[in-house]
Design a protein around this motif. Structure first.
Motif, PDB file in Angstrom:
ATOM      1  N   UNK A 149     -13.821  11.312 -28.194  1.00  0.00           N
ATOM      2  CA  UNK A 149     -13.582  12.261 -27.102  1.00  0.00           C
ATOM      3  C   UNK A 149     -14.926  12.851 -26.671  1.00  0.00           C
ATOM      4  N   UNK A 150     -15.581  12.174 -25.784  1.00  0.00           N
ATOM      5  CA  UNK A 150     -16.845  12.675 -25.227  1.00  0.00           C
ATOM      6  C   UNK A 150     -16.797  12.499 -23.711  1.00  0.00           C
ATOM      7  N   UNK A 151     -16.897  13.603 -23.005  1.00  0.00           N
ATOM      8  CA  UNK A 151     -16.732  13.560 -21.546  1.00  0.00           C
ATOM      9  C   UNK A 151     -18.011  13.159 -20.817  1.00  0.00           C
ATOM     10  N   UNK A 152     -19.139  13.171 -21.503  1.00  0.00           N
ATOM     11  CA  UNK A 152     -20.419  12.906 -20.842  1.00  0.00           C
ATOM     12  C   UNK A 152     -20.959  11.512 -21.139  1.00  0.00           C
ATOM     13  N   UNK A 153     -20.075  10.551 -21.340  1.00  0.00           N
ATOM     14  CA  UNK A 153     -20.477   9.151 -21.505  1.00  0.00           C
ATOM     15  C   UNK A 153     -20.262   8.430 -20.179  1.00  0.00           C
ATOM     16  N   UNK A 154     -21.265   7.668 -19.756  1.00  0.00           N
ATOM     17  CA  UNK A 154     -21.237   7.014 -18.447  1.00  0.00           C
ATOM     18  C   UNK A 154     -21.538   5.532 -18.599  1.00  0.00           C
ATOM     19  N   UNK A 155     -20.883   4.729 -17.751  1.00  0.00           N
ATOM     20  CA  UNK A 155     -21.165   3.296 -17.715  1.00  0.00           C
ATOM     21  C   UNK A 155     -21.886   2.974 -16.409  1.00  0.00           C
ATOM     22  N   UNK A 156     -23.078   2.420 -16.525  1.00  0.00           N
ATOM     23  CA  UNK A 156     -23.883   1.992 -15.379  1.00  0.00           C
ATOM     24  C   UNK A 156     -23.690   0.488 -15.240  1.00  0.00           C
ATOM     25  N   UNK A 157     -23.043   0.067 -14.157  1.00  0.00           N
ATOM     26  CA  UNK A 157     -22.582  -1.322 -14.086  1.00  0.00           C
ATOM     27  C   UNK A 157     -22.519  -1.794 -12.638  1.00  0.00           C
ATOM     28  N   UNK A 158     -22.930  -3.047 -12.419  1.00  0.00           N
ATOM     29  CA  UNK A 158     -22.878  -3.634 -11.085  1.00  0.00           C
ATOM     30  C   UNK A 158     -21.450  -3.979 -10.673  1.00  0.00           C
ATOM     31  N   UNK A 159     -20.647  -4.405 -11.609  1.00  0.00           N
ATOM     32  CA  UNK A 159     -19.273  -4.847 -11.356  1.00  0.00           C
ATOM     33  C   UNK A 159     -18.392  -3.646 -11.003  1.00  0.00           C
ATOM     34  N   UNK A 160     -17.939  -3.599  -9.759  1.00  0.00           N
ATOM     35  CA  UNK A 160     -17.219  -2.424  -9.292  1.00  0.00           C
ATOM     36  C   UNK A 160     -15.776  -2.357  -9.787  1.00  0.00           C
ATOM     37  N   UNK A 161     -15.332  -3.342 -10.547  1.00  0.00           N
ATOM     38  CA  UNK A 161     -14.032  -3.190 -11.196  1.00  0.00           C
ATOM     39  C   UNK A 161     -14.023  -1.974 -12.128  1.00  0.00           C
ATOM     40  N   UNK A 162     -15.191  -1.648 -12.656  1.00  0.00           N
ATOM     41  CA  UNK A 162     -15.265  -0.552 -13.620  1.00  0.00           C
ATOM     42  C   UNK A 162     -15.222   0.819 -12.964  1.00  0.00           C
ATOM     43  N   UNK A 163     -15.046   0.857 -11.645  1.00  0.00           N
ATOM     44  CA  UNK A 163     -14.878   2.161 -11.005  1.00  0.00           C
ATOM     45  C   UNK A 163     -13.527   2.783 -11.323  1.00  0.00           C
ATOM     46  N   UNK A 164     -12.682   2.072 -12.082  1.00  0.00           N
ATOM     47  CA  UNK A 164     -11.450   2.706 -12.574  1.00  0.00           C
ATOM     48  C   UNK A 164     -11.782   3.886 -13.483  1.00  0.00           C
ATOM     49  N   UNK A 165     -13.021   3.983 -13.942  1.00  0.00           N
ATOM     50  CA  UNK A 165     -13.432   5.102 -14.781  1.00  0.00           C
ATOM     51  C   UNK A 165     -13.935   6.285 -13.959  1.00  0.00           C
ATOM     52  N   UNK A 166     -13.785   6.172 -12.660  1.00  0.00           N
ATOM     53  CA  UNK A 166     -14.037   7.274 -11.735  1.00  0.00           C
ATOM     54  C   UNK A 166     -15.437   7.873 -11.926  1.00  0.00           C
ATOM     55  N   UNK A 167     -15.542   9.160 -12.195  1.00  0.00           N
ATOM     56  CA  UNK A 167     -16.842   9.832 -12.219  1.00  0.00           C
ATOM     57  C   UNK A 167     -17.732   9.357 -13.356  1.00  0.00           C
ATOM     58  N   UNK A 168     -17.165   8.670 -14.325  1.00  0.00           N
ATOM     59  CA  UNK A 168     -17.981   8.160 -15.431  1.00  0.00           C
ATOM     60  C   UNK A 168     -18.564   6.777 -15.117  1.00  0.00           C
ATOM     61  N   UNK A 169     -18.230   6.245 -13.969  1.00  0.00           N
ATOM     62  CA  UNK A 169     -18.786   4.975 -13.511  1.00  0.00           C
ATOM     63  C   UNK A 169     -19.924   5.239 -12.541  1.00  0.00           C
ATOM     64  N   UNK A 170     -21.030   4.529 -12.740  1.00  0.00           N
ATOM     65  CA  UNK A 170     -22.169   4.592 -11.819  1.00  0.00           C
ATOM     66  C   UNK A 170     -22.466   3.167 -11.373  1.00  0.00           C
ATOM     67  N   UNK A 171     -22.322   2.914 -10.082  1.00  0.00           N
ATOM     68  CA  UNK A 171     -22.633   1.574  -9.592  1.00  0.00           C
ATOM     69  C   UNK A 171     -24.138   1.360  -9.700  1.00  0.00           C
ATOM     70  N   UNK A 172     -24.516   0.291 -10.420  1.00  0.00           N
ATOM     71  CA  UNK A 172     -25.915   0.110 -10.808  1.00  0.00           C
ATOM     72  C   UNK A 172     -26.371  -1.322 -10.575  1.00  0.00           C
ATOM     73  N   UNK A 173     -27.539  -1.450  -9.977  1.00  0.00           N
ATOM     74  CA  UNK A 173     -28.177  -2.746  -9.742  1.00  0.00           C
ATOM     75  C   UNK A 173     -29.587  -2.659 -10.309  1.00  0.00           C
ATOM     76  N   UNK A 174     -29.888  -3.486 -11.317  1.00  0.00           N
ATOM     77  CA  UNK A 174     -31.202  -3.389 -11.959  1.00  0.00           C
ATOM     78  C   UNK A 174     -32.345  -3.698 -10.990  1.00  0.00           C
ATOM     79  N   UNK A 175     -32.051  -4.371  -9.890  1.00  0.00           N
ATOM     80  CA  UNK A 175     -33.087  -4.637  -8.891  1.00  0.00           C
ATOM     81  C   UNK A 175     -33.568  -3.365  -8.192  1.00  0.00           C
TER      82      UNK A 175
END
Length: 227
Positions: free
Chosen positions: A103-129
Protein backbone atom coordinates in the motif's frame (compact mmCIF):
# COMPACT_ATOMS: atom_id res chain seq x y z
CA UNK A 1 2.20 -16.27 -59.15
CA UNK A 2 -1.31 -17.64 -59.58
CA UNK A 3 -3.39 -18.08 -56.45
CA UNK A 4 -3.36 -21.81 -57.11
CA UNK A 5 0.42 -21.75 -56.82
CA UNK A 6 0.48 -19.94 -53.45
CA UNK A 7 2.02 -22.04 -50.65
CA UNK A 8 -0.58 -23.58 -48.35
CA UNK A 9 -0.15 -23.73 -44.58
CA UNK A 10 -0.08 -27.16 -42.99
CA UNK A 11 -2.91 -28.23 -40.71
CA UNK A 12 -0.64 -27.96 -37.67
CA UNK A 13 0.48 -24.46 -38.61
CA UNK A 14 -3.11 -23.36 -39.20
CA UNK A 15 -4.10 -24.76 -35.80
CA UNK A 16 -1.29 -22.83 -34.09
CA UNK A 17 -2.23 -19.64 -35.92
CA UNK A 18 -5.89 -19.99 -34.98
CA UNK A 19 -4.95 -20.66 -31.35
CA UNK A 20 -2.74 -17.55 -31.27
CA UNK A 21 -5.45 -15.35 -32.79
CA UNK A 22 -8.04 -16.74 -30.39
CA UNK A 23 -5.82 -16.02 -27.37
CA UNK A 24 -5.09 -12.54 -28.69
CA UNK A 25 -8.79 -11.78 -29.10
CA UNK A 26 -9.55 -13.12 -25.64
CA UNK A 27 -6.82 -10.95 -24.10
CA UNK A 28 -8.11 -7.87 -25.93
CA UNK A 29 -11.65 -8.53 -24.68
CA UNK A 30 -10.44 -8.96 -21.09
CA UNK A 31 -8.46 -5.74 -21.35
CA UNK A 32 -11.49 -3.85 -22.66
CA UNK A 33 -13.46 -5.06 -19.63
CA UNK A 34 -10.60 -3.96 -17.39
CA UNK A 35 -10.65 -0.47 -18.88
CA UNK A 36 -14.38 -0.20 -18.30
CA UNK A 37 -13.95 -1.25 -14.68
CA UNK A 38 -11.13 1.24 -14.15
CA UNK A 39 -13.25 4.01 -15.66
CA UNK A 40 -16.07 3.14 -13.27
CA UNK A 41 -13.96 2.76 -10.13
CA UNK A 42 -10.20 3.23 -10.05
CA UNK A 43 -9.92 1.15 -6.89
CA UNK A 44 -10.80 -1.91 -8.96
CA UNK A 45 -7.40 -1.50 -10.60
CA UNK A 46 -5.84 -3.00 -7.47
CA UNK A 47 -6.81 -6.40 -8.89
CA UNK A 48 -4.87 -5.95 -12.12
CA UNK A 49 -2.13 -8.45 -12.91
CA UNK A 50 0.08 -8.88 -15.94
CA UNK A 51 -2.23 -11.46 -17.52
CA UNK A 52 -4.22 -8.49 -18.87
CA UNK A 53 -1.24 -7.28 -20.88
CA UNK A 54 0.17 -9.31 -23.74
CA UNK A 55 3.80 -8.65 -24.57
CA UNK A 56 4.27 -6.44 -27.60
CA UNK A 57 7.57 -7.48 -29.12
CA UNK A 58 7.57 -4.42 -31.40
CA UNK A 59 7.91 -2.39 -28.20
CA UNK A 60 10.61 -4.79 -26.96
CA UNK A 61 8.35 -5.99 -24.15
CA UNK A 62 9.46 -9.09 -22.28
CA UNK A 63 7.77 -9.55 -18.93
CA UNK A 64 9.70 -10.67 -15.85
CA UNK A 65 8.98 -14.01 -14.27
CA UNK A 66 7.26 -13.94 -10.87
CA UNK A 67 10.43 -14.39 -8.82
CA UNK A 68 12.09 -11.43 -10.54
CA UNK A 69 9.15 -9.05 -10.20
CA UNK A 70 8.72 -10.08 -6.54
CA UNK A 71 12.40 -9.47 -5.79
CA UNK A 72 12.38 -6.01 -7.36
CA UNK A 73 9.12 -5.02 -5.68
CA UNK A 74 10.44 -6.23 -2.31
CA UNK A 75 13.64 -4.22 -2.70
CA UNK A 76 11.65 -1.09 -3.50
CA UNK A 77 9.51 -1.58 -0.41
CA UNK A 78 12.38 -2.47 1.93
CA UNK A 79 14.40 0.60 0.92
CA UNK A 80 11.67 3.22 1.21
CA UNK A 81 9.27 4.63 3.77
CA UNK A 82 5.64 5.70 3.58
CA UNK A 83 5.41 8.86 1.51
CA UNK A 84 8.57 8.24 -0.50
CA UNK A 85 8.21 8.50 -4.27
CA UNK A 86 9.10 5.33 -6.21
CA UNK A 87 9.57 5.16 -9.99
CA UNK A 88 9.38 2.10 -12.22
CA UNK A 89 10.80 3.19 -15.57
CA UNK A 90 9.95 0.85 -18.46
CA UNK A 91 9.39 -1.82 -15.82
CA UNK A 92 5.62 -2.38 -15.69
CA UNK A 93 5.88 -5.98 -14.46
CA UNK A 94 7.66 -4.92 -11.28
CA UNK A 95 5.30 -1.97 -10.83
CA UNK A 96 2.18 -4.14 -11.06
CA UNK A 97 3.64 -6.59 -8.56
CA UNK A 98 4.59 -3.78 -6.19
CA UNK A 99 1.14 -2.25 -6.43
CA UNK A 100 -0.56 -5.54 -5.67
CA UNK A 101 1.68 -6.34 -2.69
CA UNK A 102 2.11 -3.00 -0.95
CA UNK A 103 0.00 0.00 0.00
CA UNK A 104 2.07 2.89 -1.30
CA UNK A 105 0.31 5.73 -3.09
CA UNK A 106 3.46 7.39 -4.45
CA UNK A 107 4.62 4.60 -6.79
CA UNK A 108 4.56 5.51 -10.48
CA UNK A 109 5.04 3.58 -13.71
CA UNK A 110 6.82 5.42 -16.52
CA UNK A 111 5.89 3.56 -19.69
CA UNK A 112 5.48 4.11 -23.42
CA UNK A 113 2.65 1.58 -23.74
CA UNK A 114 -0.54 3.52 -23.09
CA UNK A 115 -2.45 0.42 -22.04
CA UNK A 116 -0.98 1.11 -18.62
CA UNK A 117 -2.97 4.32 -18.31
CA UNK A 118 -5.52 2.16 -16.48
CA UNK A 119 -3.42 3.17 -13.47
CA UNK A 120 -4.57 6.74 -13.96
CA UNK A 121 -2.45 9.30 -12.06
CA UNK A 122 0.21 6.71 -11.28
CA UNK A 123 0.88 6.25 -15.00
CA UNK A 124 3.30 8.57 -16.78
CA UNK A 125 3.51 8.27 -20.54
CA UNK A 126 7.24 8.01 -21.18
CA UNK A 127 9.47 7.87 -24.25
CA UNK A 128 13.19 7.39 -23.58
CA UNK A 129 13.93 9.37 -26.76
CA UNK A 130 12.70 12.43 -24.84
CA UNK A 131 14.16 11.77 -21.39
CA UNK A 132 12.69 14.69 -19.47
CA UNK A 133 9.67 15.51 -21.60
CA UNK A 134 6.66 13.97 -19.92
CA UNK A 135 3.57 15.15 -18.07
CA UNK A 136 4.18 16.65 -14.61
CA UNK A 137 7.94 16.54 -15.19
CA UNK A 138 8.74 19.67 -13.20
CA UNK A 139 6.56 18.53 -10.31
CA UNK A 140 8.45 15.24 -10.21
CA UNK A 141 11.97 16.59 -10.57
CA UNK A 142 14.28 15.30 -7.81
CA UNK A 143 11.35 13.77 -5.89
CA UNK A 144 12.06 10.03 -6.12
CA UNK A 145 13.87 8.10 -3.41
CA UNK A 146 13.89 4.75 -5.21
CA UNK A 147 14.06 4.15 -8.96
CA UNK A 148 13.89 0.93 -10.97
CA UNK A 149 14.87 1.19 -14.64
CA UNK A 150 14.73 -1.44 -17.37
CA UNK A 151 15.68 0.28 -20.64
CA UNK A 152 13.56 -1.30 -23.39
CA UNK A 153 16.35 -1.67 -25.94
CA UNK A 154 19.78 -3.15 -25.39
CA UNK A 155 22.01 -0.41 -26.71
CA UNK A 156 24.09 2.43 -25.34
CA UNK A 157 21.79 5.18 -26.55
CA UNK A 158 18.74 3.74 -24.80
CA UNK A 159 20.57 3.24 -21.50
CA UNK A 160 22.17 6.69 -21.68
CA UNK A 161 18.88 8.48 -22.25
CA UNK A 162 17.07 6.42 -19.63
CA UNK A 163 19.75 7.42 -17.12
CA UNK A 164 19.07 11.05 -17.98
CA UNK A 165 15.53 10.44 -16.77
CA UNK A 166 16.83 8.72 -13.63
CA UNK A 167 19.08 11.68 -12.79
CA UNK A 168 16.22 14.09 -13.39
CA UNK A 169 13.86 12.21 -11.07
CA UNK A 170 16.30 11.21 -8.35
CA UNK A 171 16.13 12.90 -4.97
CA UNK A 172 19.28 13.34 -2.91
CA UNK A 173 20.44 9.93 -1.74
CA UNK A 174 18.10 8.07 -4.10
CA UNK A 175 18.67 4.35 -4.61
CA UNK A 176 18.66 3.03 -8.17
CA UNK A 177 18.30 -0.46 -9.65
CA UNK A 178 18.96 -1.05 -13.35
CA UNK A 179 17.99 -4.29 -15.07
CA UNK A 180 19.64 -4.65 -18.45
CA UNK A 181 22.10 -6.73 -20.43
CA UNK A 182 25.44 -7.89 -19.10
CA UNK A 183 27.14 -5.97 -21.92
CA UNK A 184 26.04 -2.70 -20.29
CA UNK A 185 28.07 -3.19 -17.09
CA UNK A 186 30.75 -0.59 -17.79
CA UNK A 187 28.27 1.99 -19.07
CA UNK A 188 25.95 1.60 -16.06
CA UNK A 189 28.90 2.25 -13.77
CA UNK A 190 30.09 5.22 -15.82
CA UNK A 191 26.69 6.90 -16.14
CA UNK A 192 25.35 6.60 -12.62
CA UNK A 193 27.78 4.61 -10.50
CA UNK A 194 25.61 1.49 -10.55
CA UNK A 195 27.62 -1.68 -9.84
CA UNK A 196 26.87 -5.25 -10.87
CA UNK A 197 25.06 -7.28 -8.21
CA UNK A 198 24.32 -10.89 -7.28
CA UNK A 199 20.77 -10.69 -8.67
CA UNK A 200 20.00 -12.04 -12.13
CA UNK A 201 16.67 -10.89 -13.60
CA UNK A 202 14.73 -13.55 -15.53
CA UNK A 203 11.88 -13.34 -18.02
CA UNK A 204 8.87 -15.58 -18.48
CA UNK A 205 9.63 -16.34 -22.10
CA UNK A 206 13.37 -16.53 -21.63
CA UNK A 207 15.85 -14.32 -23.49
CA UNK A 208 19.02 -15.16 -25.36
CA UNK A 209 20.88 -12.15 -23.94
CA UNK A 210 22.33 -12.42 -20.45
CA UNK A 211 20.60 -9.98 -18.11
CA UNK A 212 22.07 -8.54 -14.94
CA UNK A 213 21.05 -6.12 -12.23
CA UNK A 214 23.13 -3.06 -11.39
CA UNK A 215 22.54 -0.92 -8.32
CA UNK A 216 23.83 2.16 -6.54
CA UNK A 217 23.24 0.52 -3.13
CA UNK A 218 23.62 -2.67 -1.13
CA UNK A 219 21.15 -4.28 1.24
CA UNK A 220 20.74 -7.67 2.93
CA UNK A 221 19.43 -9.29 -0.29
CA UNK A 222 21.08 -7.27 -3.04
CA UNK A 223 24.87 -7.20 -2.89
CA UNK A 224 27.61 -5.92 -5.16
CA UNK A 225 29.93 -8.48 -6.70
CA UNK A 226 33.59 -7.93 -5.96
CA UNK A 227 35.92 -7.82 -8.94
Amino acid sequence: MDSDDAPALSADTLALLQSFLSEKQEAEERFAQLQEAADADFQNAKKIDMSYFQEDWQLSQFWYDDATSDFIADRAFANTQDGDHIAFISSPTAYVTFRNKYERSNAFVFEFDQRFDVFRDQFVHYDFNHPVEFARAQDMKHKFKFIVADPPFLNEDCLTQTMETVKFLAAEGAKVMIDTGAVMEDLALKLIGAKITNFRPAHKGGLANEFRCYATFNDDKLTWLSK
